[in-house]
Write a protein that holds these residues in place. Sequence first.
Motif, PDB file in Angstrom:
ATOM      1  N   ARG A  52     -46.450  77.636  65.356  1.00 16.35           N
ATOM      2  CA  ARG A  52     -46.100  77.319  63.964  1.00 16.35           C
ATOM      3  C   ARG A  52     -44.584  77.286  63.838  1.00 16.35           C
ATOM      4  NH1 ARG A  52     -46.909  80.417  58.141  1.00 16.35           N
ATOM      5  NH2 ARG A  52     -46.320  78.603  56.899  1.00 16.35           N
ATOM      6  N   GLU A  53     -44.058  76.216  63.250  1.00 16.01           N
ATOM      7  CA  GLU A  53     -42.623  76.086  63.016  1.00 16.01           C
ATOM      8  C   GLU A  53     -42.336  76.335  61.538  1.00 16.01           C
ATOM      9  OE1 GLU A  53     -39.457  72.447  62.936  1.00 16.01           O
ATOM     10  OE2 GLU A  53     -40.634  72.653  64.775  1.00 16.01           O
ATOM     11  N   ALA A  54     -41.463  77.287  61.249  1.00 14.46           N
ATOM     12  CA  ALA A  54     -41.100  77.610  59.868  1.00 14.46           C
ATOM     13  C   ALA A  54     -39.807  78.415  59.880  1.00 14.46           C
ATOM     14  CB  ALA A  54     -42.217  78.397  59.177  1.00 14.46           C
ATOM     15  N   VAL A  55     -39.250  78.641  58.691  1.00  9.10           N
ATOM     16  CA  VAL A  55     -38.007  79.409  58.600  1.00  9.10           C
ATOM     17  C   VAL A  55     -38.289  80.886  58.882  1.00  9.10           C
ATOM     18  CG1 VAL A  55     -36.932  77.781  57.025  1.00  9.10           C
ATOM     19  CG2 VAL A  55     -38.255  79.700  56.100  1.00  9.10           C
ATOM     20  N   THR A  56     -37.242  81.636  59.156  1.00 15.29           N
ATOM     21  CA  THR A  56     -37.361  83.023  59.605  1.00 15.29           C
ATOM     22  C   THR A  56     -38.161  83.889  58.637  1.00 15.29           C
ATOM     23  OG1 THR A  56     -35.245  82.852  60.761  1.00 15.29           O
ATOM     24  CG2 THR A  56     -36.060  85.069  60.318  1.00 15.29           C
ATOM     25  N   GLU A  57     -37.869  83.790  57.356  1.00 13.13           N
ATOM     26  CA  GLU A  57     -38.542  84.643  56.372  1.00 13.13           C
ATOM     27  C   GLU A  57     -40.044  84.445  56.387  1.00 13.13           C
ATOM     28  OE1 GLU A  57     -38.400  85.601  51.543  1.00 13.13           O
ATOM     29  OE2 GLU A  57     -37.038  84.128  52.431  1.00 13.13           O
ATOM     30  N   THR A  58     -40.485  83.187  56.472  1.00 14.65           N
ATOM     31  CA  THR A  58     -41.919  82.893  56.508  1.00 14.65           C
ATOM     32  C   THR A  58     -42.559  83.420  57.785  1.00 14.65           C
ATOM     33  OG1 THR A  58     -41.599  80.898  55.171  1.00 14.65           O
ATOM     34  CG2 THR A  58     -43.623  81.031  56.464  1.00 14.65           C
ATOM     35  N   LEU A  59     -41.906  83.201  58.923  1.00 12.38           N
ATOM     36  CA  LEU A  59     -42.459  83.668  60.197  1.00 12.38           C
ATOM     37  C   LEU A  59     -42.514  85.186  60.254  1.00 12.38           C
ATOM     38  CD1 LEU A  59     -40.780  81.277  62.803  1.00 12.38           C
ATOM     39  CD2 LEU A  59     -43.012  81.063  61.688  1.00 12.38           C
TER      40      LEU A  59
END
Length: 303
Positions: free
Chosen positions: A128-135
Amino acid sequence: MIRLTIRQMQYFERLAETLHFGRAATSCGVTQPALSAQISEMEAQLGFKLFERGSGAVRLTAEAHTLLPRVVRILSEIRELEGEARRERKALEGRFRLGVIPTIAPYLLPELLPLLKQRFPKLRLEVREAVTETLAEDTATGRLDAMIAARPINDNRLLPEALFDDPFYLAVPSEDAERLAPPVAQESMALERLMLLEDGHCMRGQALEICGKVKPVTMETFGATSLTTLLHMVSHGMGVTLIPQMARASAKLLPSVSVLPFLAPGPSRSICLAGRKSNPRKADFAALHEAILQAHTALLARG
């Protein structure tokens, strides 16, 4: 008697996060009608509505807000139990869910994925590719098993393990490269034309910190969502942008783009692999850690 299923709770959790039936269904790997049916069944079991539907918007009801933390906690414990059951397997066998931030994924994954496939043929990797906060939130609550990101990761539920340092370079239009006389100082006037990623990307904050001696009001904020977009803008003379070392080889393939080093000691970011402190998959982490380092070495050899 109320008999909620794990599937219903998973769908509820994802819909509460996305507030969009289509995106929630895609994330769960099911059709929208199937997800809607499970949510309706869950509401019938509970005896109250979980979501307000109307005018194209989805909102949590007051009851859903109260229920959500308990569902998240239950699902997290179930994922921990599944992890415990896998402890007897060899390293990186079966399902492993990995999150990667957008300023790492396009550069590291082309080296990492074939390496993992060759070395761990029984691995079922989901990325999954996403910004740091989401990950970080998805990793902390068990929706992901690990994440690759740049420090800092501000979540005390996670344990980051250092991977490598990733120095920054300045990508400029080729016609400007000679005039800038590299290496480039961090107070260079060229940085006044710095183009930034949109809010939410950790590299935006890192860029502003690196270029602290330049007035931020003169920087161009286009809100681009990827480094590739920014690099194409550089190639058309629209400004300059900051890129990590791992993106250098890709940048050099674009016409009219030059990649310049910073004056020593140059700025850099620290890349880490993070997982839950309570996650029992220590052997998986060790194997993945080693594979990432090998992939990174191969990436630098190409650049």
